[in-house]
Write an enzyme that holds these catalytic residues in place. Structure first.
Site, PDB file in Angstrom:
ATOM      1  CB  ILE A 100      -0.992   0.239   1.282  1.00  0.00           C
ATOM      2  CG1 ILE A 100      -2.050   1.136   1.251  1.00  0.00           C
ATOM      3  CG2 ILE A 100      -0.074  -0.154   2.494  1.00  0.00           C
ATOM      4  CD1 ILE A 100      -3.025   1.279   2.363  1.00  0.00           C
ATOM      5  CB  SER A 101       1.138   4.164  -2.142  1.00  0.00           C
ATOM      6  OG  SER A 101       1.123   3.374  -3.490  1.00  0.00           O
ATOM      7  N   PRO A 102       2.681   4.896   0.533  1.00  0.00           N
ATOM      8  CG  PRO A 102       4.979   5.375   0.517  1.00  0.00           C
ATOM      9  CD  PRO A 102       3.982   4.759  -0.175  1.00  0.00           C
TER      10      PRO A 102
END
Length: 421
Positions: A100-102
């Site tokens: 999951i992207s920052p």
């Protein structure tokens, strides 16, 4: 990929554990305090802190984006055991080699598209579903595609609830787009192709915008495209780091990584991002400047500056490394310090190396190794250390900076030489 770090004094506890404890201490207290007032969402305080520190402070200004980041519950997209760690500005593994992207990356990409209430947006690479959820709070409709079937099914379970009625999910090859729903006002690509797939160009409306992280597997740059006729007018944005894609497009890359011979790219910072002061190959650059003159190697070096204890001042780079083929990494740097004082939790300037397995999960054994930590003041000094590589390692991330300490920390001539087995 992970977006922040804290360097702590060497002691009997593992570095990673110290980092986790320091980062989560106040979050846990905040979450418990808020839980009494809002039992359905115990992470309100943690989420607001994330938005204030990692998003607003780092330059995101769009009110609709900021409100969405405060509203959408990121902990619902990270698996079965949500914790306050969901609200630290870093990537987290979600299985099948994906993350999951920052939060900052999600906010940055969303703001770059200039989303409008009547927009119909196509997302390529659903992943956890978090990016689609953020968009759903801003635009009219979101169409999102995931090629990894289990991930697509898991994301759909969350997104197909009443909270996100305007999100439409599909499992399939995102690079083919969603032709029956085209044209789209905006397209967001959350994986990293070498070039823009033509179907996406065809399905973007005239005047529409598309953001894509283009480049090699461990080195990308965000590009913002605007469609004018049959052409895309591009604008180069920040350096980016996305995990490898899944499927034929990844296998057929022209430039493939070499995990048997890992190296640092642009370790002397001679190449910047088209003159904007951001050295290429380095990501998540915070409170740093590219300096010219009196460098130990070449013409340039990097200086990190921070006056607020605990605030990030850093950059990072990922490299491929196969622990089955490489036993150790010889790491060398040139560093200097000016009035570096440890942060409130003992943070100090350092070079931190973390190893990750084939699923992008942190390796517990020998997870984090450090050059440093440094404090005080001193002139240019060469430092070298040989660090062991876990057998399960498939990549490493180098975090460089003050890590929450105050003062100025300069670095140049970052080198890595592999020791084969």
């Amino acid at each position: 990929m992970p977006g922040s770090f804290r360097c702590q004094p060497i002691c009997t506890l593992p570095i990673r554990r110290l980092i986790a404890l320091a980062s989560l201490a106040w979050l846990a207290v905040a979450a418990l305090t808020t839980a009494r007032a809002e039992p359905r969402d115990p992470f309100v305080a943690a989420r607001n802190h994330m938005v204030d520190e990692a998003i607003v402070r780092e330059g995101v200004k769009n009110p609709a984006v900021i409100n969405a980041m405060r509203t959408i519950q990121r902990h619902k997209f990270i698996g079965k055991n949500p914790t306050a760690r969901a609200y630290i500005d870093e990537a987290l593994p979600i299985g099948f080699g994906q993350t999951i992207s920052p939060p900052f990356i999600v906010a940055y990409m969303t703001e770059s598209l200039d989303p409008q209430p009547d927009d119909r947006v196509l997302e390529i690479g659903t992943g956890s579903g978090y990016q689609a959820a953020i968009l759903s709070a801003i635009v009219k409709d979101v169409y999102t595609i995931e090629i990894v079937e289990p991930l697509g099914k898991d994301a759909a379970k969350v997104l197909n609830k009443k909270d996100y009625p305007n999100v439409h999910t599909r499992i399939g090859d995102g690079y083919k787009g969603w032709p029956e729903e085209a044209p789209f006002d905006k397209i967001i690509v959350t994986c990293s192709p070498e070039s823009v797939p033509q179907p996406l160009v065809d399905q973007l409306r005239e005047g529409g915008k598309m953001i894509v992280p283009l480049g090699e597997r461990y080195e990308q740059v965000f590009y913002l495209f605007e469609k004018r006729g049959q052409e895309l007018v591009k604008k180069r944005l920040l350096p980016a780091l996305f995990v490898p894609m899944t499927g034929e497009a990844e296998k057929n890359r022209v430039v493939q990584p070499d995990p048997k011979h890992p190296q640092i790219h642009n370790g002397s910072f001679e190449k910047d991002n088209e003159g904007d002061g951001h050295p290429i190959g380095w990501h998540y650059q915070r409170q740093m400047t590219l300096e010219t003159g009196k460098a130990p190697n070449g013409q340039h070096y990097v200086t990190f500056s921070n006056t607020e204890p605990g605030r990030n001042s850093q950059m990072l780079q990922a490299i491929p490394v196969d622990g089955r083929q490489v036993s150790a990494l010889k790491v060398s740097v040139e560093v200097k310090a000016d009035k570096i004082v440890r942060g409130d939790k003992g943070e100090a300037a350092c070079v931190l190396v973390r190893f990750y397995d084939s699923d992008r999960g942190s390796i517990k054994e020998n997870m984090s190794q450090v050059l440093g930590p440094w404090q005080g003041s001193f002139g240019w000094t060469p430092v070298a250390r040989t660090i062991s590589v876990p057998t399960k390692a498939r990549e490493a991330i180098f975090f460089i900076g003050l890590g929450g300490a105050t003062g100025e920390f300069s670095i140049d001539d970052v080198r890595v030489v592999a020791v084969p087995k």
